[in-house]
Write an enzyme that holds these catalytic residues in place. Structure first.
Site, mmCIF file in Angstrom:
data_model
loop_
_atom_site.group_PDB
_atom_site.id
_atom_site.type_symbol
_atom_site.label_atom_id
_atom_site.label_comp_id
_atom_site.label_asym_id
_atom_site.label_seq_id
_atom_site.Cartn_x
_atom_site.Cartn_y
_atom_site.Cartn_z
ATOM 1 N N ARG A 140 -14.979 10.119 -2.062
ATOM 2 C CA ARG A 140 -16.012 10.755 -1.244
ATOM 3 C C ARG A 140 -17.425 10.361 -1.677
ATOM 4 N NH1 ARG A 140 -12.004 11.568 1.059
ATOM 5 N NH2 ARG A 140 -11.127 13.513 1.883
ATOM 6 N N HIS A 164 -1.646 8.049 0.804
ATOM 7 C CA HIS A 164 -1.991 8.189 2.214
ATOM 8 C C HIS A 164 -2.929 9.377 2.427
ATOM 9 C CE1 HIS A 164 -0.579 5.917 5.787
ATOM 10 N NE2 HIS A 164 -1.099 6.919 6.457
ATOM 11 N N LYS A 198 0.853 -1.194 0.000
ATOM 12 C CA LYS A 198 0.000 0.000 0.000
ATOM 13 C C LYS A 198 0.888 1.244 0.000
ATOM 14 C CE LYS A 198 -3.674 2.317 2.657
ATOM 15 N NZ LYS A 198 -2.975 3.530 3.121
#
Length: 431
Positions: free
Chosen positions: A349, A314, A290
């Site tokens: 979002r 991140h 990741k």
């Protein structure tokens, strides 16, 4: 919306959640206690939490330009609607590491959830289990991984018509922050596997926290403050406590400083080692990296034996002025698309954001801040409301834009780059 006689399709009719909210308002006068409009939700979360709790998950690197770039990239890529397509049923399901999950959405790993609700990580783990979505547990969690796994299974059991089947159907991910004590690393991996976490995800962009002025301003490092959570994963680990328990009793920061954000980088040689150890412990289950932002690094991950990568910056919290994660996704897909699983993180979002990331070639996306904001308002109910709203948003986006299958129909031909205009800024988007 007519809820009667709806044809049964491959995926649940997530869109009916909209109708449920409308009917509760119209018939019972029951309105949601907070807005799921992302900007308003973030704003109300800030007002609800202490500064230290809020900025733990919401501070950004530097001036916040990378966080802004993440959102701006989604703004400039536009969905091309199709008409007269039979979207009476939709298929949002995808295959992920041997599991069929009902929608391409994972609960992203975020630490110290007790800052947002007294039960901490038990809340999102349970909701993820209910929804059949993968849950990712952070090494910086404020609950033990054994308790989190039990909560995930309990959520799955509560939603399962077959009461004899009490295990989560989706894969459980353990997100590893790898320290430099191999004994502790092996202990964590062994506990994860024994607790039913069958995918391991190593974060490679955060050996040390980025420079985050909003944290600097209030000396925001929860692990150093008395009476605050954050050491639970270490305190529940027998190997860590045997080697460092006495030191932890004198220095509350021992766990986080030695085993999480230790400030000492790893290299590809160490990645090869930890992949080998995870495969030994788990009998070959998938291992991911990741924090990938280039096609070259994704190719290197493939070559050392990774089953997948998470394209992530991140959430803009590590490098200020970096490229958006959506821009990085295109490079990664061009390099390793079809050769390994590609997950997307940073900036999601809305349902249309999920659609766009999938269209770019991601197999699924990780969502973090949204569910944190929801549980900050109403704990389990708030977390559930936000995630069911996101699923409804995605389902409705598929319906009204004319795309039936997320795996078969949603691709780059569904998007168009629009260089014009400026992304609206809060509070101009206030409802």
């Amino acid at each position: 919306m007519d809820a009667d006689n709806k044809p049964k399709g491959p995926s649940p009719h997530y869109s009916l959640y909209q109708r449920q909210v409308f009917r509760k308002g119209g018939e019972q006068g029951m309105l949601p206690s907070f807005s799921v409009h992302p900007e308003q939700l973030q704003d109300s979360t800030k007002k609800k939490l202490t500064d230290r709790a809020y900025f733990y998950a919401n501070s950004n690197a530097g001036l916040g330009w990378t966080d802004h770039a993440n959102r701006e990239a989604f703004y400039h890529w536009r969905i091309i609607p199709r008409i007269l397509v039979d979207t009476s049923t939709r298929d949002l399901s995808v295959d992920l590491f041997g599991h069929r999950i009902p929608a391409p959405i994972l609960f992203a790993p975020i630490g110290i959830n007790k800052l947002y609700s007294p039960e901490g990580e038990l809340v999102p783990a349970k909701v993820a289990g209910e929804l059949g979505l993968p849950y990712c547990l952070s090494t910086a969690a404020s609950q033990s991984m054994e308790d989190v796994a039990a909560a995930n299974d309990a959520g799955a059991a509560s939603a399962n018509a077959d009461q004899n089947d009490k295990k989560a159907k989706a894969p459980r991910f353990f997100q590893l922050y790898m320290g430099h004590d191999d004994d502790v690393t092996i202990s964590l991996l062994t506990r994860a596997w024994n607790s039913g976490f069958d995918v391991c995800m190593l974060t490679v962009d955060t050996w040390q926290l980025g420079w985050r002025p909003t944290d600097i301003d209030i000396a925001n490092y929860a692990f150093y403050y008395p009476g605050t959570p954050g050491n639970e994963m270490g305190e529940s680990d027998a190997t860590f406590m045997r080697k460092y328990g006495n030191e932890l009793s004198r220095d509350k920061g021992t766990w986080i400083d030695k085993c999480v954000w230790h400030g000492k980088a790893h290299t590809w040689d160490k990645v090869r080692w930890v992949i080998k150890e995870w495969h030994r412990i788990s009998d070959g289950r998938p291992f991911l990296l990741k924090g990938i932002q280039t096609g070259a690094d994704a190719q290197a991950a493939l070559e050392v034996g990774c089953a997948g990568v998470v394209v992530s910056n991140h959430a803009g919290r590590q490098v200020d002025g970096a490229i958006s994660s959506l821009d990085a996704l295109e490079d990664v897909v061009n390099a390793v698309g079809g050769k390994m699983t590609i997950l997307f993180d940073s900036g999601i979002r809305t349902g249309s954001d999920v659609f766009k990331a999938i269209a770019f070639g991601a197999d699924a996306v990780l969502v973090g801040r949204l569910w944190v904001w929801g549980m900050s308002h109403e704990g389990e109910a708030g977390c559930r409301h936000v995630m069911k709203s996101l699923l409804a948003d995605l389902d409705i986006t598929m319906t009204v834009s004319g795309y039936r299958s997320i795996a078969e129909d949603v691709n780059r031909r569904a998007l168009k780059w629009c260089p014009h205009g400026t992304m609206p800024e809060w509070p101009h988007t206030r409802l």
